[in-house]
Design a protein around this motif. Structure first.
Motif, PDB file in Angstrom:
ATOM      1  N   ILE A  53      40.354  44.952  12.550  1.00 21.90           N
ATOM      2  CA  ILE A  53      39.620  44.168  13.228  1.00 21.90           C
ATOM      3  C   ILE A  53      38.095  45.507  13.655  1.00 21.90           C
ATOM      4  N   GLU A  54      37.118  44.819  13.134  1.00 23.00           N
ATOM      5  CA  GLU A  54      36.311  45.913  13.151  1.00 23.00           C
ATOM      6  C   GLU A  54      35.244  45.898  14.702  1.00 23.00           C
ATOM      7  N   GLY A  55      34.275  47.129  15.110  1.00 15.00           N
ATOM      8  CA  GLY A  55      33.871  45.577  15.843  1.00 15.00           C
ATOM      9  C   GLY A  55      32.657  47.225  16.018  1.00 15.00           C
ATOM     10  N   ASP A  56      31.572  47.445  16.616  1.00 18.39           N
ATOM     11  CA  ASP A  56      30.326  48.855  16.888  1.00 18.39           C
ATOM     12  C   ASP A  56      32.091  49.803  17.478  1.00 18.39           C
ATOM     13  N   PRO A  57      31.090  51.380  17.276  1.00 20.43           N
ATOM     14  CA  PRO A  57      31.324  51.512  17.081  1.00 20.43           C
ATOM     15  C   PRO A  57      31.400  51.971  19.589  1.00 20.43           C
ATOM     16  N   GLY A  58      32.736  52.483  19.633  1.00 15.79           N
ATOM     17  CA  GLY A  58      32.712  52.543  21.349  1.00 15.79           C
ATOM     18  C   GLY A  58      33.187  51.788  21.985  1.00 15.79           C
ATOM     19  N   SER A  59      33.232  50.620  21.280  1.00 10.55           N
ATOM     20  CA  SER A  59      33.051  49.520  21.721  1.00 10.55           C
ATOM     21  C   SER A  59      34.495  49.030  22.110  1.00 10.55           C
ATOM     22  N   PHE A  60      35.916  49.407  21.833  1.00  7.03           N
ATOM     23  CA  PHE A  60      37.048  48.860  21.949  1.00  7.03           C
ATOM     24  C   PHE A  60      37.155  49.595  23.152  1.00  7.03           C
ATOM     25  N   PHE A  61      37.603  48.117  23.812  1.00  5.95           N
ATOM     26  CA  PHE A  61      38.441  49.032  25.383  1.00  5.95           C
ATOM     27  C   PHE A  61      40.239  47.793  24.696  1.00  5.95           C
ATOM     28  N   ILE A  62      41.122  48.722  25.105  1.00  6.99           N
ATOM     29  CA  ILE A  62      42.649  47.816  25.163  1.00  6.99           C
ATOM     30  C   ILE A  62      43.561  48.121  26.229  1.00  6.99           C
ATOM     31  N   LYS A  63      44.276  46.703  26.661  1.00 10.18           N
ATOM     32  CA  LYS A  63      45.452  47.652  28.106  1.00 10.18           C
ATOM     33  C   LYS A  63      46.363  46.198  27.854  1.00 10.18           C
ATOM     34  N   PRO A  64      47.847  47.051  28.673  1.00  8.86           N
ATOM     35  CA  PRO A  64      48.648  45.700  28.233  1.00  8.86           C
ATOM     36  C   PRO A  64      48.244  44.900  29.130  1.00  8.86           C
ATOM     37  N   PHE A  65      48.094  43.543  28.566  1.00  7.56           N
ATOM     38  CA  PHE A  65      48.308  42.912  29.688  1.00  7.56           C
ATOM     39  C   PHE A  65      49.047  42.049  30.660  1.00  7.56           C
ATOM     40  N   CYS A  66      48.902  41.849  31.790  1.00  6.89           N
ATOM     41  CA  CYS A  66      49.654  41.138  32.745  1.00  6.89           C
ATOM     42  C   CYS A  66      49.006  40.577  33.851  1.00  6.89           C
ATOM     43  N   GLN A  67      49.656  39.862  34.848  1.00  6.84           N
ATOM     44  CA  GLN A  67      48.914  38.360  35.142  1.00  6.84           C
ATOM     45  C   GLN A  67      49.170  38.846  37.415  1.00  6.84           C
ATOM     46  N   SER A  68      48.646  38.348  37.608  1.00 11.81           N
ATOM     47  CA  SER A  68      47.953  38.177  39.279  1.00 11.81           C
ATOM     48  C   SER A  68      47.488  37.282  39.466  1.00 11.81           C
ATOM     49  N   ILE A  69      47.189  36.812  40.640  1.00 13.71           N
ATOM     50  CA  ILE A  69      46.178  35.469  41.294  1.00 13.71           C
ATOM     51  C   ILE A  69      45.083  36.731  41.397  1.00 13.71           C
ATOM     52  N   VAL A  70      45.231  38.182  41.915  1.00 17.61           N
ATOM     53  CA  VAL A  70      43.473  38.635  42.395  1.00 17.61           C
ATOM     54  C   VAL A  70      42.544  38.048  42.207  1.00 17.61           C
ATOM     55  N   LEU A  71      41.683  37.725  42.833  1.00 19.78           N
ATOM     56  CA  LEU A  71      41.026  36.898  43.172  1.00 19.78           C
ATOM     57  C   LEU A  71      40.988  34.852  42.847  1.00 19.78           C
ATOM     58  N   HIS A  72      41.364  34.574  43.622  1.00 17.26           N
ATOM     59  CA  HIS A  72      41.939  33.525  43.220  1.00 17.26           C
ATOM     60  C   HIS A  72      41.829  32.390  44.027  1.00 17.26           C
ATOM     61  N   SER A  73      41.079  33.215  45.630  1.00 20.73           N
ATOM     62  CA  SER A  73      40.630  32.571  46.394  1.00 20.73           C
ATOM     63  C   SER A  73      39.372  32.608  46.773  1.00 20.73           C
ATOM     64  N   HIS A  74      38.932  33.435  45.689  1.00 22.00           N
ATOM     65  CA  HIS A  74      37.126  33.461  45.610  1.00 22.00           C
ATOM     66  C   HIS A  74      36.298  32.454  44.708  1.00 22.00           C
ATOM     67  N   ALA A  75      35.211  31.902  44.631  1.00 21.33           N
ATOM     68  CA  ALA A  75      34.666  31.352  44.073  1.00 21.33           C
ATOM     69  C   ALA A  75      34.064  31.497  42.658  1.00 21.33           C
ATOM     70  N   ASP A  76      34.443  30.966  41.740  1.00 17.23           N
ATOM     71  CA  ASP A  76      34.328  31.667  40.227  1.00 17.23           C
ATOM     72  C   ASP A  76      32.530  31.870  40.528  1.00 17.23           C
ATOM     73  N   ARG A  77      32.345  33.018  39.317  1.00 12.89           N
ATOM     74  CA  ARG A  77      31.794  33.297  39.277  1.00 12.89           C
ATOM     75  C   ARG A  77      30.329  33.983  40.715  1.00 12.89           C
TER      76      ARG A  77
END
Length: 389
Positions: free
Chosen positions: A343-367
């Motif tokens: 995987i190649e990208g721009d220097p300083g742009s990589f961000f990786i975290k363990p993925f997990c699911q939640s329903i935070v924001l589900h009651s808000h209108a998208d955008r």
């Protein structure tokens, strides 16, 4: 479901369903929608790990943004979304929500909360009150309060001159508004925070910080520390670094986490090469109780720690010799070998975290966007318009 079944029992059954089924349950009746949209239900749904997607990865290539799920074999699957990731800077990941900044911290600046599990993003305009603030240093912080799953955003500002006090505004999604923190919750005016990285552990946010001193000859010097913010009490705290550790750390350092432990990393610059090092810190009661050197390796160029695989092997960003591109590698601790992930990208742009699911924001209108009163009328479109991915 039978009317003879108490609503509490009904909701206990619903919260055990997957996210898509919960979304369908919101449409059954007003009572169910009201209960599912409550913070109590969001907290009881909790955070869930998935077997299909181990990590979420964000990066830019040629200034175009990408967001992907990463499986156990490091295969990539693009995240379905109606926003563009170009120009977004990820600050943190907490309880299934990513916090991203959009643009410089000036007028009409927006902070974005994004939950890929519920396919929703919410924007909040950041306060910018006067022309005088152009002479301030500013940074943002993000986290999700674990006791009620309420996302918060911090805007931290301090003047260039260290004799002037801090100014901190706090946004909570539940209130949809900003408020100023009281002075007694802040640190002394002599402390500063480095905005290069933050770490979310439990109910704390951590940064690299320093205290700036002015000598009698008008020269200045810095004493590095770790700064924490308690998302429950809304108080900042300084964690002094033991002298034995401080003498071995690269300054300034970057922060991240591994499990419940804080990680500091960086490069010590030598005459002919760099020495990349990673330290793991245990924090108890607001103090560093122990620390361990996880990795120390020489490198011809500076390396950057991005995260960890299985809480063991570091994900490392390696820039090209020219510095125009960077590649993502996995450093195998058992063998001492760098494994390219292709995987190649721009220097300083990589961000990786363990993925997990939640329903935070589900009651808000998208955008949806909040705090539009902070925008000068007629100067900018107040809709959340970040383009299409």
């Amino acid at each position: 479901m039978s009317e003879n079944v108490p609503i509490e029992v009904q909701m206990d059954i619903v919260r055990r369903l997957d996210i898509n089924s919960v979304a369908q349950c919101r449409t059954i009746c007003k009572l169910w929608r009201s209960r599912i949209d409550s913070m109590h239900f969001t907290k009881r749904f909790r955070v869930r790990m998935t077997s299909a997607n181990n990590y979420i990865l964000l990066y830019e290539r040629s200034f175009k943004g990408y967001a992907c799920y990463v499986d156990q074999n490091f295969g990539l699957t693009p995240v379905e979304s109606n926003i563009s990731y170009s120009g977004l800077t990820p600050l943190g990941w907490s309880h299934g929500v990513c916090g991203l900044s959009f643009g410089p911290i000036v007028r009409h600046f927006m902070f974005l909360l994004w939950n890929p599990s519920v396919h929703k993003s919410v924007g909040a305009y950041v306060p910018y009150y006067s022309l005088g603030q152009e002479y301030e240093k500013r940074l943002l912080g993000f986290g999700v309060r674990p006791h009620n799953f309420d996302p918060i955003i911090l805007k931290i500002a301090f003047p260039f001159h260290p004799k002037e006090p801090w100014s901190v505004q706090l946004f909570t999604l539940s209130s949809r508004s900003w408020r100023s923190l009281r002075k007694e919750f802040l640190l002394s005016h002599t402390f500063r925070i480095k905005k290069a990285s933050q770490a979310n552990i439990g109910h704390h946010i951590y940064w690299c910080g320093y205290e700036k001193f002015i000598g009698n000859d008008a020269s200045s010097y810095k004493s590095y520390v770790i700064v924490s913010f308690d998302m429950l009490s809304y108080r900042f705290q300084v964690l002094n670094i033991p002298d034995h550790l401080l003498r071995q750390l690269p300054l300034p350092f970057c922060v991240t986490s591994i499990g419940d432990n804080l990680v500091v990393s960086g490069n010590l610059q030598g005459d002919e090469h760099c020495v990349f090092c990673i330290w793991v810190l245990s924090i108890h009661g607001g103090t560093i109780s122990s620390f361990t050197n996880l990795l120390t390796i020489p490198s011809p160029i500076a390396l950057k720690l991005i995260g960890f695989h299985d809480n063991i092997d570091p994900f490392i960003e390696v820039a090209s010799q020219e510095g125009f591109t960077a590649s993502l590698y996995l450093y195998r601790m058992a063998t001492g070998v760098f494994q390219s992930l292709g995987i190649e990208g721009d220097p300083g742009s990589f961000f990786i975290k363990p993925f997990c699911q939640s329903i935070v924001l589900h009651s808000h209108a998208d955008r949806a966007t909040y705090c539009q009163e902070l925008v000068y009328p007629g100067l900018v479109d107040t809709r959340l318009n970040l383009g299409c991915h």
